[in-house]
Design an enzyme around this catalytic site. Structure first.
Site, PDB file in Angstrom:
ATOM      1  N   ARG A 522       0.777  -1.231   0.000  1.00 16.81           N
ATOM      2  CA  ARG A 522       0.000   0.000   0.000  1.00 16.81           C
ATOM      3  C   ARG A 522       0.814   1.290   0.000  1.00 16.81           C
ATOM      4  O   ARG A 522       0.251   2.373  -0.103  1.00 16.81           O
ATOM      5  CB  ARG A 522      -0.952  -0.001   1.199  1.00 16.81           C
ATOM      6  CG  ARG A 522      -0.286   0.230   2.545  1.00 16.81           C
ATOM      7  CD  ARG A 522      -1.201  -0.176   3.681  1.00 16.81           C
ATOM      8  NE  ARG A 522      -2.212   0.783   4.038  1.00 16.81           N
ATOM      9  CZ  ARG A 522      -1.999   1.895   4.754  1.00 16.81           C
ATOM     10  NH1 ARG A 522      -0.797   2.166   5.167  1.00 16.81           N
ATOM     11  NH2 ARG A 522      -2.983   2.702   5.054  1.00 16.81           N
ATOM     12  N   ALA A 748      -1.035   5.337 -10.148  1.00 17.56           N
ATOM     13  CA  ALA A 748      -0.312   4.139  -9.690  1.00 17.56           C
ATOM     14  C   ALA A 748      -1.147   3.253  -8.768  1.00 17.56           C
ATOM     15  O   ALA A 748      -2.020   3.722  -8.042  1.00 17.56           O
ATOM     16  CB  ALA A 748       0.963   4.558  -8.961  1.00 17.56           C
ATOM     17  N   GLU A 753       3.717  -6.966  -3.438  1.00 16.30           N
ATOM     18  CA  GLU A 753       3.541  -8.399  -3.228  1.00 16.30           C
ATOM     19  C   GLU A 753       3.183  -9.199  -4.491  1.00 16.30           C
ATOM     20  O   GLU A 753       3.531 -10.378  -4.580  1.00 16.30           O
ATOM     21  CB  GLU A 753       2.443  -8.637  -2.182  1.00 16.30           C
ATOM     22  CG  GLU A 753       2.807  -8.111  -0.813  1.00 16.30           C
ATOM     23  CD  GLU A 753       1.590  -7.925   0.071  1.00 16.30           C
ATOM     24  OE1 GLU A 753       1.419  -8.698   1.025  1.00 16.30           O
ATOM     25  OE2 GLU A 753       0.792  -7.004  -0.210  1.00 16.30           O
TER      26      GLU A 753
END
Lengths: 793, 157
Positions: A522, A748, A753
């Site tokens: 995040r 974006a 991950e």
């Protein structure tokens, strides 16, 4: 969008130059005056009663300042389910149980003292297999719960059950149905920097914890709770991060060694550092959660998925950290990877006397995606459809709402699948090579935050000084992903300065605004959005100053010119052009009128405006702005439904392998990693995320495994663990898909991950294409390949 | 504990260390000289985070007894930039090509690369990979590290 000066450019990591000169200060390198070194004594048994502990010899050793056992500190319970104490007093339930701890003037003396502690145990029956542990006659790992109530079973009271649609209807609608059993094992995060912290109390018992966490405020919350149980309620806690030597999930929880360092510091009144050695890192650090899945899927004659039903058993180990919550993330691929109308997923976490688990890059997604993508391949085969085509039929689309109620916005899934098809020459090669094979797998992941706590916010402070230098106080953590550079690019772009004008301060709870943590891929999304907002406010303050001072600065210049040159005639200018902040802009350190950016007089350095505005007489002014970005997402409800992220990442991995049928060795000839990233903020850094995650995924697929035998880690070293080295050449072909996300900063989405998630299942599917046997238990070792080939005959 | 006096050249300067005889070169560098660039990633010579250069060769300083350094020339990550602070081309290449992520392995990685390029200015990819096989990295997948070393080799030509 193409006129950005910094965003989207491969700006070098110059802001992190200290990492290439040896100047970067990691927790290893930190020392505090009078600091002591802590060391932990672990259990010798997987399950035993502690009969006695004799610390007298350890206490007598010169240089030892404190020896603590469970009898010396309050019985406070810690952890996600409050199922353990900091030092174990009566019973040990795993080999890594902390039985005693020492603080001494040197690490060597601390280690020697730990060896002098004598513990007498009475061994208890243990259970190491979650299926055995579920049986009625199994020994109980815990006899009472956190509140002291008797416990009847080893199954944890966690509610991991997800249902959407109607499985029976789905079954009826199916022309083809398959069932697969797949499993994944423990893997270690293998941060190159091991776990460690320094706890230090001031005279009034306020704590500073020097740390390397990716959730600085999460630590405050957990330690506050601990403090309230040990008589330190109301004391101030400050977490200050060192440079983080890798994280990959390990720094998400507050681990037991951190509470121990706090207790040792409290006892000795000195700063106490605990730093794991590598063996400890393999034995006492919670690894990735293993899982065993039974997955059933169906599709109709056209290859459209009709239902997905999956049950998972998770070996929880002896205590509970974030590993037990990985099913909350497994629900995402289970319900939302591909369009599937009817879904059932249930996960049961079972206590055993094995090591317990926590987060690792991808959380539960790599495990669950291995199950889903294995099943996708077997179902495609049952339906007689090419597995890539089968995935294309069932792919997610922009605008979809999934059974979990995830709202799919930007979605470059189709492009990713097509990239795999094209780059691997799928149609030409698939199923047509002996000893070589192609396989693919896809992914969905949160990419716009993840509301796992009530606030999913991220705070940032931006402060500009009279030289045009910008201090950014960042609430997240750089774990190596490159955030310092990417945030710098965004701040420079949004504020109108240059990257070299931006200075970041990370990881200090006394300075930073709140943040939910640098997890769930995040950081770019959240910090980027906070930066855009904070910079807009700071820019407005500067432009207000410009309106107040620009005319004066320009006229002052004319006066000076006139003094030097009496013939100079002051030009007749329309000062109305610079009278309204709305009409001005800042870019590349210059302030100018929007209508006439190259105006010969009205284009002046922003530092001039700042000096005049900040250092001028009269009312003092500051340029400082804060932003707290919290996206309009939802927490999952009781049914585990809700749009928990503002946007989602998609991707597909395609792998070509060569399998040596004599040795069982799998060689990767090509790995296409196609990722929908919204917008590549810094292409070079983005590639680093994809390469690194893919490599860890290859390790997950082929080599990595913590070998746990009767609760004991048998391979606690790099040599025996088999992390990939530079000699394990994996040709990776990244493909960047940029659909531009409307909610992302400059378009974006998160990407930290995703690269890991589809890699292992893509390899497994390629191995099947190569040799016709399917390995459903990670990692795909040569032994397993040979055994499977032998069975096939 | 019995101490030993060891004299050697450290990043170009003559130095003498009086440290316990059991200390490794790594421990001496970190504790006695406060050069903390070299890291102890494993302590048993498996990960390479402690790599320094002794008389031109990259060594795992965690396994290297400090008394073995007597009379030798030791170079650490702190000693490879120019006197004016200008970064060595390998350092620059690591920053430019994202050869560094968390940075923990970086000091050792760069020292291994420097020992290689000093001896072989034009290495093939396989030479580079062989050379850093003992330097573990979890972040990068080695791709951009290998590229950075190739870039540095070209710059140093």
């Amino acid at each position: 969008m193409s006129d950005h000066l910094f965003v989207g450019k491969s700006i070098p990591r110059t802001i992190e130059a200290d990492k290439v000169t040896g100047k970067a200060v990691y927790i290893d390198d930190m020392k505090r005056p009078g600091m002591l070194y802590g060391k932990i004594l672990y259990s010798r048994y997987a399950h035993a009663r502690i009969k006695s502990i004799d610390t007298s010899r350890a206490k007598k050793l010169a240089g030892v300042r404190a020896v603590l056992t469970g009898r010396d500190i309050p019985d406070a319970r810690v952890g996600f389910l409050k199922d353990q104490t900091v030092l174990k007093k009566d019973v040990v339930r795993q080999f890594r149980d902390e039985v005693a701890a020492v603080a001494a003037i040197s690490p060597e003396i601390a280690a020697e003292a730990v060896d002098l502690i004598e513990v007498e145990y009475e061994e208890l029956p243990a259970v190491f297999d979650p299926f055995e542990a579920m049986k009625e006659e199994a020994p109980l790992v815990h006899e009472v719960d956190a509140r002291g109530r008797p416990v009847k079973s080893n199954m944890l009271p966690l509610p991991w059950k997800f249902e959407a649609g109607d499985i029976e209807q789905g079954r009826k609608d199916s022309a083809f149905v398959v069932t697969d059993n797949v499993s994944t094992t423990w893997v270690n995060q293998c941060c190159m920097g091991t776990s460690g912290c320094i706890a230090e109390f001031d005279t009034s018992n306020n704590l500073t914890l020097y740390n390397q966490t990716n959730v600085i405020f999460g630590h405050i919350g957990r330690i506050t709770e601990y403090f309230s149980q040990i008589g330190l309620k109301g004391k101030k806690i400050r977490v200050v991060n060192a440079i983080v030597g890798g994280s990959f999930g390990t720094k998400l929880d507050t681990d037991i060694y951190e509470f121990i360092s706090i207790q040792l510091a409290l006892k000795t009144r000195k700063p106490v550092k605990i730093l794991f050695d590598r063996e400890e890192e393999f034995q006492a650090l919670p690894p990735r959660q293993p899982a065993v899945f039974t997955i059933e899927q169906g599709c109709d004659r056209d290859g459209r998925l009709t239902f997905r039903k999956c049950e998972a058993i998770l070996d929880n180990g002896a205590y509970t950290s974030w590993g037990a919550t990985t099913p909350s993330v497994m629900i995402m691929p289970m319900s939302s990877l591909y369009r599937v109308p009817n879904v059932f997923f249930k996960a049961t976490c079972v206590y055993t006397n094995n090591i317990y688990c926590q987060a690792m890059r991808g959380y539960g997604n790599p495990q669950a995606t291995f199950a889903v993508e294995t099943s996708m391949d077997t179902l495609a085969e049952a339906a007689g459809i090419d597995p890539l085509e089968f995935r294309m039929i069932n792919r997610n689309h922009p605008g979809d709402e999934t059974p979990m109620r995830l709202k799919i916005t930007s979605c470059g899934f189709e492009e990713c699948i097509n990239a795999v098809k094209e780059k691997l020459k799928w149609d030409e090669k698939k199923g047509k090579q002996k000893g070589r094979g192609l396989g693919m797998a896809s992914l969905i992941h949160v990419a716009g935050g993840a509301r796992v706590t009530r606030s999913d916010g991220h705070g940032m402070v931006v402060k500009v000084d009279e030289y045009g230098h910008v201090d950014v106080i960042e609430s997240g953590t750089d774990q190596g992903q490159g955030s310092p550079t990417v945030i710098t690019q965004i701040v420079a772009e949004a504020l109108g300065v240059r990257p070299e004008d931006v200075f970041l301060t990370f990881g200090d709870t006394a300075l930073a605004l709140w943040d939910a943590g640098t997890h769930a891929s995040r950081h770019t999304f959240m910090a980027g959005n906070a930066a855009v907002r904070a910079c807009a406010k700071a820019k407005k303050q500067i432009l207000d100053m410009a309106v107040e001072h620009m005319a004066k600065i320009i006229k002052g210049g004319f006066k000076r010119k006139k003094r030097k040159d009496p013939d100079f005639v002051e030009p007749d200018l329309d000062y109305g052009l610079i009278a309204d902040p709305e009409n001005l802009d800042i870019r590349d350190r210059m302030v100018f009128p929007k209508k006439d950016p190259d105006h010969p007089y009205f284009r002046i350095p922003v530092s001039q405006v700042l000096r005049e505005g900040l250092l001028g007489s009269g009312e003092s002014k500051v340029v400082v702005a804060e932003a707290f970005y919290d996206p309009p997402t939802e927490m999952l409800d009781r049914e585990f439904k809700g749009n928990l992220s503002q946007t989602y990442a998609f991707g597909a991995s395609g792998v070509e392998v060569e399998v040596d049928e004599k040795t069982g060795e799998v060689k990767i000839l090509n790995l296409v990693a196609a990722h929908d990233v919204g917008k590549a903020m810094n292409p070079t850094l983005l590639l680093g995320q994809i390469y690194g995650a893919a490599y860890t995924g290859v390790g997950y697929g082929l080599t990595e495994e913590i070998k746990v035998v009767n609760g004991r880690v048998m391979n606690p070293s790099f040599r025996d663990y088999q992390m990939l080295t530079a000699m394990d050449v994996v040709p990776i072909e990244p493909v960047i898909v940029e659909p531009m996300d409307e909610d992302g900063p400059y378009g974006a989405k998160g990407v930290g991950e995703p690269g890991l998630v589809p890699t292992a299942p893509a390899i497994a599917n390629a191995v099947y294409d190569a040799i016709g046997v399917r390995i459903t238990d990670l990692p795909i070792t040569p032994e397993k390949v040979l055994a499977a080939l032998k069975e096939k005959g | 504990m019995k101490k030993v006096s060891v004299s050697f050249t450290l990043n170009g300067y003559p130095v003498t260390a009086e440290v316990p005889v059991t200390w490794s070169l790594l421990k001496t560098l970190r504790e006695d000289f406060e050069l903390t660039g070299a890291k102890e990633g494993c302590g048993v010579g498996e990960c390479g985070a402690c790599t320094v250069i002794v008389d031109g060769d990259a060594v795992n300083s965690c396994l290297y007894p400090v008394f073995e350094a007597e009379g030798k020339s030791v170079m650490t990550i702190e000693g490879i930039a120019g006197e004016d602070g200008t970064l060595h081309p390998i350092q620059t290449a690591f920053l430019e090509n994202n050869g560094v992520q968390c940075g923990y392995c970086t000091s050792g990685m760069i020292m291994s690369a420097k020992a290689l390029l000093d001896q072989n200015p034009d290495p093939a990819e396989n030479d580079i990979r062989t050379n850093i096989a003992g330097n573990f990295c979890r972040c990068t997948g080695y791709v951009q590290i290998v590229e950075a070393i190739e870039m540095a080799a070209r710059k140093m030509e």
